[in-house]
Design a protein around this motif. Structure first.
Motif, PDB file in Angstrom:
ATOM      1  N   ILE A  29     -19.147 -12.240  -6.140  1.00  0.00           N
ATOM      2  CA  ILE A  29     -20.298 -11.327  -6.150  1.00  0.00           C
ATOM      3  C   ILE A  29     -21.416 -11.862  -5.273  1.00  0.00           C
ATOM      4  CG2 ILE A  29     -22.141 -10.415  -7.617  1.00  0.00           C
ATOM      5  CD1 ILE A  29     -20.062 -10.160  -9.860  1.00  0.00           C
ATOM      6  N   ILE A  30     -21.748 -13.136  -5.403  1.00  0.00           N
ATOM      7  CA  ILE A  30     -22.886 -13.703  -4.672  1.00  0.00           C
ATOM      8  C   ILE A  30     -22.575 -13.859  -3.187  1.00  0.00           C
ATOM      9  CG2 ILE A  30     -24.380 -15.720  -4.439  1.00  0.00           C
ATOM     10  CD1 ILE A  30     -24.989 -13.966  -6.854  1.00  0.00           C
ATOM     11  N   LEU A  87     -30.074 -15.746  -2.426  1.00  0.00           N
ATOM     12  CA  LEU A  87     -29.850 -14.361  -1.992  1.00  0.00           C
ATOM     13  C   LEU A  87     -30.782 -14.034  -0.842  1.00  0.00           C
ATOM     14  CD1 LEU A  87     -29.655 -12.556  -5.448  1.00  0.00           C
ATOM     15  CD2 LEU A  87     -27.749 -13.119  -3.943  1.00  0.00           C
ATOM     16  N   PRO A  88     -30.278 -13.377   0.224  1.00  0.00           N
ATOM     17  CA  PRO A  88     -31.163 -13.014   1.341  1.00  0.00           C
ATOM     18  C   PRO A  88     -32.158 -11.938   0.925  1.00  0.00           C
ATOM     19  CG  PRO A  88     -28.982 -12.081   1.675  1.00  0.00           C
ATOM     20  CD  PRO A  88     -28.880 -12.970   0.474  1.00  0.00           C
ATOM     21  N   ASN A 138     -23.708 -11.740   0.559  1.00  0.00           N
ATOM     22  CA  ASN A 138     -23.961 -12.684   1.662  1.00  0.00           C
ATOM     23  C   ASN A 138     -24.882 -13.820   1.231  1.00  0.00           C
ATOM     24  OD1 ASN A 138     -22.393 -11.373   3.620  1.00  0.00           O
ATOM     25  ND2 ASN A 138     -24.029  -9.918   4.032  1.00  0.00           N
ATOM     26  N   GLY A 139     -24.762 -14.229  -0.010  1.00  0.00           N
ATOM     27  CA  GLY A 139     -25.591 -15.320  -0.529  1.00  0.00           C
ATOM     28  C   GLY A 139     -24.808 -16.614  -0.629  1.00  0.00           C
ATOM     29  N   LYS A 140     -25.292 -17.505  -1.505  1.00  0.00           N
ATOM     30  CA  LYS A 140     -24.658 -18.811  -1.656  1.00  0.00           C
ATOM     31  C   LYS A 140     -24.753 -19.230  -3.119  1.00  0.00           C
ATOM     32  CE  LYS A 140     -22.665 -22.346   0.443  1.00  0.00           C
ATOM     33  NZ  LYS A 140     -21.434 -22.184   1.237  1.00  0.00           N
ATOM     34  N   LEU A 141     -23.641 -19.692  -3.674  1.00  0.00           N
ATOM     35  CA  LEU A 141     -23.603 -20.177  -5.055  1.00  0.00           C
ATOM     36  C   LEU A 141     -23.070 -21.599  -5.053  1.00  0.00           C
ATOM     37  CD1 LEU A 141     -23.833 -19.796  -8.107  1.00  0.00           C
ATOM     38  CD2 LEU A 141     -21.551 -18.772  -8.098  1.00  0.00           C
ATOM     39  N   THR A 142     -23.900 -22.549  -5.481  1.00  0.00           N
ATOM     40  CA  THR A 142     -23.514 -23.960  -5.541  1.00  0.00           C
ATOM     41  C   THR A 142     -23.932 -24.520  -6.902  1.00  0.00           C
ATOM     42  OG1 THR A 142     -25.612 -24.636  -4.533  1.00  0.00           O
ATOM     43  CG2 THR A 142     -23.749 -24.260  -3.048  1.00  0.00           C
ATOM     44  N   PHE A 143     -23.565 -25.783  -7.156  1.00  0.00           N
ATOM     45  CA  PHE A 143     -23.929 -26.382  -8.444  1.00  0.00           C
ATOM     46  C   PHE A 143     -24.016 -27.895  -8.303  1.00  0.00           C
ATOM     47  CE2 PHE A 143     -19.410 -26.888  -8.391  1.00  0.00           C
ATOM     48  CZ  PHE A 143     -19.146 -28.043  -9.121  1.00  0.00           C
TER      49      PHE A 143
END
Length: 647
Positions: A604-605, A629-630, A610-615
């Motif tokens: 989804i992200i 999220l842009p 066009n976003g980024k999901l990290t941890f």
């Protein structure tokens, strides 16, 4: 101008320069020496005449003076002679009348004689150291000028003769010296024309002979190098033909259509797959515009300017590296192009119809999976929301009972008043006081407003829960809409509060002013809900008894919105951290997790937004998930990019 002529002229110029210096210096010396001798002779003559005429001047013997003057004038160089007494009177004179008629002016140098070509000198007549007059004499400079003129002619004749002789000798010497050079020159022309290995004859042991020897060696080496280069050229030509044949076979065996366009927009190659895509077998393949024009009938949804638009893309591959084409036969092509270093472009058109259909099917499955997760979440939340609604319903029900009883008492009191026949205010007050004691009117008056306020507050709480639930349960949209992200996250937190508040305290830190973000709100709500649920599970699985804390922080940059969800749970084991976004991977007990939640969040992200999901995670210290999220909508999120990621 040949080297020999340059040599002769150079020697002649050097000789002319040296002879000029010699003539000039010789004439200068001759002139200065003769002028000095003429001055000395003139002064000596004047003094001698003054000595000879001294006694005659003292005795005023004019006859003797005339004789002396006459004898002196026999010298051809003397122009005139005059003898004066000490009073300036002429005692005797003779010579050229015109010179005698001019005023006497003594000349100190030869330069003073330029006007009259005559050297005028004088000498005093002294007897017994007493002056009695002076002798004035004029000597012609014509002989001196004639001598110098003859000397100049003679020296010039010698110089010309010497230069002619030097020129003749220079021709002979130049011919001898340049003979070897001419051979070298001839040999160089032969080598330049391609006659490698040409040899020239060598004579002598001087530098020119060494040069000729070096030339012969160089010519022989060039012959060997030419042979090696020719062999290499033949091998390269054979290799090139093999490479071209292999390249053509390889390109023609490809399923992808390949079009190579040169820098001057000429078609260099179109493989078999490309020709079959657009039926180009009978079309002039050298004309790019013709090829592009022929493609228009296979494409759908293009305006009349299709040809110009397609040509513009081909001429600027850096700005248009890839795009998608839909053919009218239900085929889908992914067009990629890359500029060549020497100009031109390589175009590769890949038939991605199967991939396109698979992606469409994957979209459907993804929506089904998202709906399933959403349904599961809604089912889980339904119990909590029912509990949240049950509490205000209970006290609303109790207050309704209380109000019904209070109203019954009030109605009874009103009916009693209507049944009594009262004629005065005092009777009504007496009766009302009796009824007030009976119905506890004071208690009713104090409690009814509070009951109504509680009922209003409870109904508002129920309305908010239903509104949040409806927003969270809204159908999944495939289109972006401008959303207040803070409000959306608050809604998600409110919906799950009843489930999460038993395990953790949730804090939301957000700026007062936030831009509206283009996103699919139902999907973002699902991501936030999944991450909060995972955080609650991590706190439940913690080994210590510290209170659970979950912090949701929202911040903005110039281009992105940043969301951080930080918990103080058990953390993620190092060996599991590289797999948590893998589909079907889970560390939870059966029935507690499916392994699709984080994988779906990642999709989804990153793919849908066009976003980024990290941890970041540390054992027994907690986990922090970071979402970027842009702020601006990214128009590049097209099917062509989707194809690129999938491939």
């Amino acid at each position: 101008m040949s080297f020999r002529l340059k040599t002769i002229l150079g020697i002649a110029l050097i000789e002319a320069l040296l002879l000029t210096i010699l003539i000039v210096s010789g004439l200068h010396y001759l002139r200065s020496s003769n002028e000095q001798q003429l001055l000395q002779r003139a002064n000596t003559t004047a003094k001698l005449v003054a000595t000879m005429t001294g006694d005659s001047v003292v005795a005023v013997d004019l006859a003797t003076l005339d004789v002396l003057v006459e004898q002196t004038l026999r010298n051809p160089d003397i122009v005139y002679l005059r003898i004066r007494n000490n009073k300036g009177a002429s005692l005797s004179e003779g010579g050229e009348p015109q010179s005698l008629a001019e005023d006497f002016q003594s000349d100190l140098t030869i330069e003073d004689t330029k006007n009259d070509n005559r050297l005028d000198v004088s000498a005093p007549i002294v007897v017994a150291k007493k002056p009695f007059g002076q002798v004035e004499i004029g000597i012609s400079t014509a002989r001196l000028e004639a001598t110098l003129s003859n000397a100049l002619k003679w020296m010039a004749g010698i110089a010309i003769s010497e230069m002619v002789l030097v020129a003749l000798l220079g021709i002979v010497l130049g011919t001898y010296l340049t003979h070897q050079l001419q051979k070298i020159q001839y040999g160089a022309k032969k080598v330049a024309s391609g006659d490698f290995g040409h040899q020239i004859p060598i004579k002598g042991k001087d530098e020119l002979a060494d040069t000729a020897l070096s030339f012969n060696r160089m010519s022989q080496s060039l012959k060997e190098y030419a042979r090696i280069a020719e062999d290499a050229r033949r091998r390269a030509e054979a290799g090139r033909e093999l490479a071209e044949s292999t390249l053509h076979d390889a390109l023609n065996s490809m399923r992808d259509g390949v079009l190579i366009v040169s820098g001057d927009n000429k078609v260099a190659l179109a493989n078999s797959a490309y020709r079959q895509m657009y039926s180009l077998e009978e079309i002039d393949l050298d004309n790019l515009e013709t090829i592009v024009s022929s493609q228009m009938k296979y494409h759908t949804g293009y305006a009349e300017h299709f040809v110009q638009e397609r040509l513009a893309k081909l001429q600027d591959p850096s700005s248009h590296p890839r795009w998608e084409s839909h053919l009218n036969n239900d085929r889908h092509l992914l067009v990629a192009q890359h500029p060549m270093s020497r100009g031109g472009v390589v175009v590769v058109e890949t038939d991605v119809t199967e991939l396109y259909e698979a992606l469409e099917e994957n979209k459907k499955l993804q929506l089904e999976l998202m709906q399933k997760h959403k349904t599961e979440a809604l089912g889980t939340l339904a119990g909590g929301i029912a509990h949240e609604i049950n509490t205000p319903i209970q006290f609303i029900s109790s207050n309704v009972t209380f109000l019904a009883e209070s109203l019954s008492d009030i109605f009874d009191m009103i009916e009693g008043v209507e049944a009594q026949d009262m004629t005065s205010i005092e009777e009504f007050q007496k009766y009302f006081k009796q009824q007030q004691d009976y119905s506890d009117w004071k208690f009713i008056k104090e409690e009814v407003p509070g009951a109504l306020a509680e009922m209003s507050k409870g109904s508002q709480h129920i309305q908010k829960l239903i509104s949040d639930f409806k927003q969270f349960a809204a159908p999944i949209s495939e289109n972006n809409e401008l959303v207040d992200l803070v409000k959306a996250i608050e809604t998600t937190l409110d919906i799950g509060k009843s489930k999460w508040k038993e395990h953790a305290e949730i804090k939301l830190n957000a700026p007062d002013i936030m831009p509206l973000i283009p996103c699919k709100i139902s999907q973002i709500n699902q991501v936030i809900h999944s991450l909060i649920s995972n955080a609650v599970h991590a706190i439940e699985d913690g080994s210590d008894d510290r209170p659970g804390e979950i912090t949701v922080r929202i911040d903005t940059t110039k281009t992105d919105v940043l969301i951080e969800i930080h918990d103080n749970g058990c953390g993620i084991a190092v060996e599991h951290q590289s797999h948590i976004f893998d589909t079907l991977f889970t560390t939870k007990d059966p029935g507690r997790g499916t392994g699709n939640g984080l994988a779906l969040c990642k999709t989804i992200i990153e793919r849908n937004h066009n976003g980024k999901l990290t941890f970041e995670s540390f054992i027994n210290k907690g986990t922090k998930f970071k979402i970027s999220l842009p702020i601006a909508s990214d128009a590049s999120n097209s099917d062509a990019n989707t194809f690129a990621k999938a491939s």
